[in-house]
Design a protein around this motif. Sequence first.
Motif, mmCIF file in Angstrom:
data_model
loop_
_atom_site.group_PDB
_atom_site.id
_atom_site.type_symbol
_atom_site.label_atom_id
_atom_site.label_comp_id
_atom_site.label_asym_id
_atom_site.label_seq_id
_atom_site.Cartn_x
_atom_site.Cartn_y
_atom_site.Cartn_z
ATOM 1 N N GLN A 1 -2.803 82.030 58.470
ATOM 2 C CA GLN A 1 -2.748 82.181 57.156
ATOM 3 C C GLN A 1 -1.714 83.421 56.923
ATOM 4 O O GLN A 1 -2.029 84.435 58.007
ATOM 5 N N VAL A 2 -0.786 83.363 56.224
ATOM 6 C CA VAL A 2 0.021 84.637 55.942
ATOM 7 C C VAL A 2 -0.473 85.788 55.282
ATOM 8 O O VAL A 2 -1.265 85.640 54.160
ATOM 9 N N GLN A 3 -0.666 86.980 55.780
ATOM 10 C CA GLN A 3 -0.917 87.757 55.156
ATOM 11 C C GLN A 3 0.318 89.008 54.708
ATOM 12 O O GLN A 3 1.122 89.283 55.402
ATOM 13 N N LEU A 4 -0.052 89.613 53.575
ATOM 14 C CA LEU A 4 1.102 90.542 53.089
ATOM 15 C C LEU A 4 0.440 91.820 52.728
ATOM 16 O O LEU A 4 -0.436 92.269 51.918
ATOM 17 N N VAL A 5 1.356 92.857 53.194
ATOM 18 C CA VAL A 5 0.799 94.196 52.861
ATOM 19 C C VAL A 5 2.055 95.134 52.521
ATOM 20 O O VAL A 5 2.969 95.524 53.284
ATOM 21 N N GLU A 6 1.912 95.444 51.114
ATOM 22 C CA GLU A 6 3.110 96.262 50.502
ATOM 23 C C GLU A 6 2.588 97.706 50.477
ATOM 24 O O GLU A 6 1.326 98.137 50.698
ATOM 25 N N SER A 7 3.715 98.843 50.729
ATOM 26 C CA SER A 7 3.371 100.053 50.663
ATOM 27 C C SER A 7 4.946 100.774 50.262
ATOM 28 O O SER A 7 5.674 99.968 49.967
ATOM 29 N N GLY A 8 4.558 102.026 49.887
ATOM 30 C CA GLY A 8 5.759 102.709 49.557
ATOM 31 C C GLY A 8 5.839 103.275 48.350
ATOM 32 O O GLY A 8 6.933 104.000 47.715
ATOM 33 N N GLY A 9 4.866 102.737 47.407
ATOM 34 C CA GLY A 9 4.908 103.198 45.923
ATOM 35 C C GLY A 9 4.573 104.480 45.758
ATOM 36 O O GLY A 9 4.288 105.338 46.509
ATOM 37 N N GLY A 10 4.624 105.147 44.577
ATOM 38 C CA GLY A 10 4.291 106.342 44.221
ATOM 39 C C GLY A 10 4.934 106.709 42.789
ATOM 40 O O GLY A 10 5.057 105.902 41.984
ATOM 41 N N LEU A 11 4.586 108.035 42.565
ATOM 42 C CA LEU A 11 5.083 108.944 41.241
ATOM 43 C C LEU A 11 6.351 109.362 41.324
ATOM 44 O O LEU A 11 6.551 109.822 42.273
ATOM 45 N N VAL A 12 7.370 108.802 40.702
ATOM 46 C CA VAL A 12 8.584 109.376 40.789
ATOM 47 C C VAL A 12 9.249 109.752 39.435
ATOM 48 O O VAL A 12 8.897 109.089 38.310
ATOM 49 N N GLN A 13 10.060 110.576 39.088
ATOM 50 C CA GLN A 13 10.809 110.908 37.834
ATOM 51 C C GLN A 13 11.837 110.025 37.639
ATOM 52 O O GLN A 13 12.266 109.262 38.468
ATOM 53 N N PRO A 14 12.279 109.624 36.254
ATOM 54 C CA PRO A 14 13.036 108.946 35.949
ATOM 55 C C PRO A 14 14.547 109.163 36.568
ATOM 56 O O PRO A 14 14.781 110.540 36.696
ATOM 57 N N GLY A 15 15.171 108.321 36.995
ATOM 58 C CA GLY A 15 16.388 108.653 37.955
ATOM 59 C C GLY A 15 16.096 108.732 39.270
ATOM 60 O O GLY A 15 17.022 108.771 40.126
ATOM 61 N N GLY A 16 14.870 108.773 39.684
ATOM 62 C CA GLY A 16 14.420 108.841 41.193
ATOM 63 C C GLY A 16 14.617 107.531 41.853
ATOM 64 O O GLY A 16 14.931 106.395 41.239
ATOM 65 N N SER A 17 14.259 107.609 43.025
ATOM 66 C CA SER A 17 14.204 106.471 44.205
ATOM 67 C C SER A 17 13.067 106.386 44.813
ATOM 68 O O SER A 17 12.335 107.391 45.118
ATOM 69 N N LEU A 18 12.660 104.908 45.260
ATOM 70 C CA LEU A 18 11.433 104.718 46.062
ATOM 71 C C LEU A 18 12.150 103.568 47.129
ATOM 72 O O LEU A 18 12.922 102.710 46.534
ATOM 73 N N ARG A 19 11.811 103.497 48.043
ATOM 74 C CA ARG A 19 11.737 102.524 49.273
ATOM 75 C C ARG A 19 10.169 101.533 49.217
ATOM 76 O O ARG A 19 9.471 102.057 49.950
ATOM 77 N N LEU A 20 10.143 100.517 48.809
ATOM 78 C CA LEU A 20 9.055 99.749 49.311
ATOM 79 C C LEU A 20 9.259 98.769 50.473
ATOM 80 O O LEU A 20 10.350 98.394 50.712
ATOM 81 N N SER A 21 8.189 98.570 51.106
ATOM 82 C CA SER A 21 8.121 97.923 52.270
ATOM 83 C C SER A 21 6.937 96.777 52.267
ATOM 84 O O SER A 21 5.923 97.090 51.626
ATOM 85 N N CYS A 22 7.066 95.646 52.713
ATOM 86 C CA CYS A 22 6.195 94.452 52.804
ATOM 87 C C CYS A 22 6.031 93.773 54.304
ATOM 88 O O CYS A 22 7.181 93.185 54.648
ATOM 89 N N GLN A 23 4.941 94.199 54.990
ATOM 90 C CA GLN A 23 4.568 93.545 56.187
ATOM 91 C C GLN A 23 4.279 92.290 56.326
ATOM 92 O O GLN A 23 3.326 92.306 55.366
ATOM 93 N N VAL A 24 4.742 91.253 56.602
ATOM 94 C CA VAL A 24 4.394 89.932 56.536
ATOM 95 C C VAL A 24 3.731 89.643 58.067
ATOM 96 O O VAL A 24 4.499 89.657 58.853
ATOM 97 N N SER A 25 2.317 89.049 58.256
ATOM 98 C CA SER A 25 1.917 88.511 59.491
ATOM 99 C C SER A 25 2.569 87.092 59.626
ATOM 100 O O SER A 25 3.130 86.458 58.902
#
Length: 114
Positions: A1-25
Amino acid sequence: QVQLVESGGGLVQPGGSLRLSCQVSGSRFSIYAMGWYRQAPGKQRDLVATITDGGSPNYVDSVKGRFTISRDNAKNTVYLQMNSLKPEDTAVYLCNLQPPLRSWGQGTQVTVSS
């Protein structure tokens, strides 16, 4: 069975950047088309970006030019680089296959606020 684990979110000001990751089994990641989805409070879950097994991306109009989806098959990971974030990007972000499996991960919260 495939498992999905997301990470990298957070609080950021308008105009800012984030990088999300998703690990897939599992060992078949390289043949999956993948997608990033988001769900804001009280709203339906929407597809944001997809990437084919060959690495071709596609985006909804609201994120074109700001978000970039990519994948690393050696790491079984799909990424979402988000730049020029806006308050309306606030949501829980989830990844899944495209089309999605019935099961989902927990997602990662992205909040864009000053």
